[in-house]
Design a protein around this motif. Sequence first.
Motif, mmCIF file in Angstrom:
data_model
loop_
_atom_site.group_PDB
_atom_site.id
_atom_site.type_symbol
_atom_site.label_atom_id
_atom_site.label_comp_id
_atom_site.label_asym_id
_atom_site.label_seq_id
_atom_site.Cartn_x
_atom_site.Cartn_y
_atom_site.Cartn_z
ATOM 1 N N UNK A 90 1.634 2.612 2.892
ATOM 2 C CA UNK A 90 0.872 2.180 4.057
ATOM 3 C C UNK A 90 -0.209 1.197 3.623
ATOM 4 N N UNK A 91 -0.428 0.172 4.414
ATOM 5 C CA UNK A 91 -1.429 -0.849 4.108
ATOM 6 C C UNK A 91 -2.559 -0.752 5.127
ATOM 7 N N UNK A 92 -3.791 -0.792 4.636
ATOM 8 C CA UNK A 92 -4.990 -0.602 5.445
ATOM 9 C C UNK A 92 -5.700 -1.938 5.613
ATOM 10 N N UNK A 93 -5.848 -2.379 6.863
ATOM 11 C CA UNK A 93 -6.518 -3.630 7.176
ATOM 12 C C UNK A 93 -7.856 -3.344 7.849
ATOM 13 N N UNK A 94 -8.801 -4.268 7.692
ATOM 14 C CA UNK A 94 -10.150 -4.041 8.206
ATOM 15 C C UNK A 94 -10.578 -5.141 9.172
ATOM 16 N N UNK A 95 -11.658 -4.869 9.846
ATOM 17 C CA UNK A 95 -12.233 -5.789 10.833
ATOM 18 C C UNK A 95 -12.854 -4.946 11.917
ATOM 19 N N UNK B 202 -6.376 -2.195 1.340
ATOM 20 C CA UNK B 202 -5.949 -1.266 0.304
ATOM 21 C C UNK B 202 -4.584 -0.722 0.687
ATOM 22 N N UNK B 203 -4.012 0.105 -0.197
ATOM 23 C CA UNK B 203 -2.664 0.636 0.003
ATOM 24 C C UNK B 203 -2.641 2.078 -0.484
ATOM 25 N N UNK C 112 -1.783 -5.499 -3.872
ATOM 26 C CA UNK C 112 -0.403 -5.447 -4.323
ATOM 27 C C UNK C 112 0.123 -4.032 -4.332
ATOM 28 N N UNK C 113 1.436 -3.896 -4.327
ATOM 29 C CA UNK C 113 2.058 -2.579 -4.405
ATOM 30 C C UNK C 113 1.984 -2.068 -5.841
ATOM 31 N N UNK D 289 6.753 -0.863 6.795
ATOM 32 C CA UNK D 289 7.588 -1.780 7.573
ATOM 33 C C UNK D 289 6.762 -2.668 8.500
ATOM 34 N N UNK D 290 5.442 -2.491 8.498
ATOM 35 C CA UNK D 290 4.584 -3.302 9.343
ATOM 36 C C UNK D 290 4.339 -2.721 10.719
#
Length: 312
Positions: free
Chosen positions: A252-257, A246-247, A203-204, A266-267
Amino acid sequence: MKDQNNMKTSLTVPLQLFALALVLLAGACKAQKTADQKIIADGAELTLVADDYEFTEGPAVDSKGDVYFTDQPNDRIMKWNASDNSVSEYMKPAGRSNGLYFDDEGNLLSAADEKNELWRIDPDKNVTVLTDGFEGKKLNGPNDLWVDGKGGIYFTDPYYQRSWWTHNEPPQEARSVYYLAPGTDTPRVVGDIDFEQPNGIIGSPDGKLLYVSDIDAKKTYEYDIRDDGNLYSRKLYAEMGSDGMTIDNRGNVYLTGDGVTVFDKYGNQIQHIPVPETWTANITFAGPDQKTLFITAMDSVYTLEMVVHGVR
């Protein structure tokens, strides 16, 4: 005729100056945008902390900047000490903990899927089961979680068959996102119920937005959060799923894989951080100033120094 030519000349000069001003302004904006997108510290390199685990997950940072993470197949929670970069075993057995998160009182919250439960672990390692079911049935297996400013807990409940379970079918028909309101022991479904496999969640810091990954659908969604904790106005945030998330302080949002992929608020993708493992599971910001990106990946954990910092 002479007067008309002079008039044209006098008009042309201001127009040229205006055009030049626009060019300079565009250049300044581009330079500022580039500066705003810089998130990794100058000269920083991905650093291996340790690689003697079976599968690492669920990093959570405490008020000192130390990180607790899980080695789920070995049923233990590990602790990384930010001051000396050391790692020690914190708790074993640990309920097959997966995702972790600290509440504002310093308790470690755990998605403990050995018995499909959500735990609160106090600083003395006393365990309280916060919830273990929904509508008379066990949860599928809590996976990841985030705590809002009121102390309410959002958590994802996908279904990954575990070797330590005696059942081999999901107890819940839907794979959902739940909200456990403060002071209650019964969660409620929030948002949508058509997830293929909800996983990462964050969440923000202002408590207005929630990001949820549907990892099997290869999508991450953004929701608005109502005052009562319910979610609405689902929007596609990124055409990418994620295990953990995480954020940072810029949103900025951090995605994993496949390593770590970073999207601005803004994506738009602004960064990809390669990690030399077949799978990157989860991330958080660590250290006293929360400027160290702490990454769990397969049998290893890594750190990377950042310009941005984590937020709660």
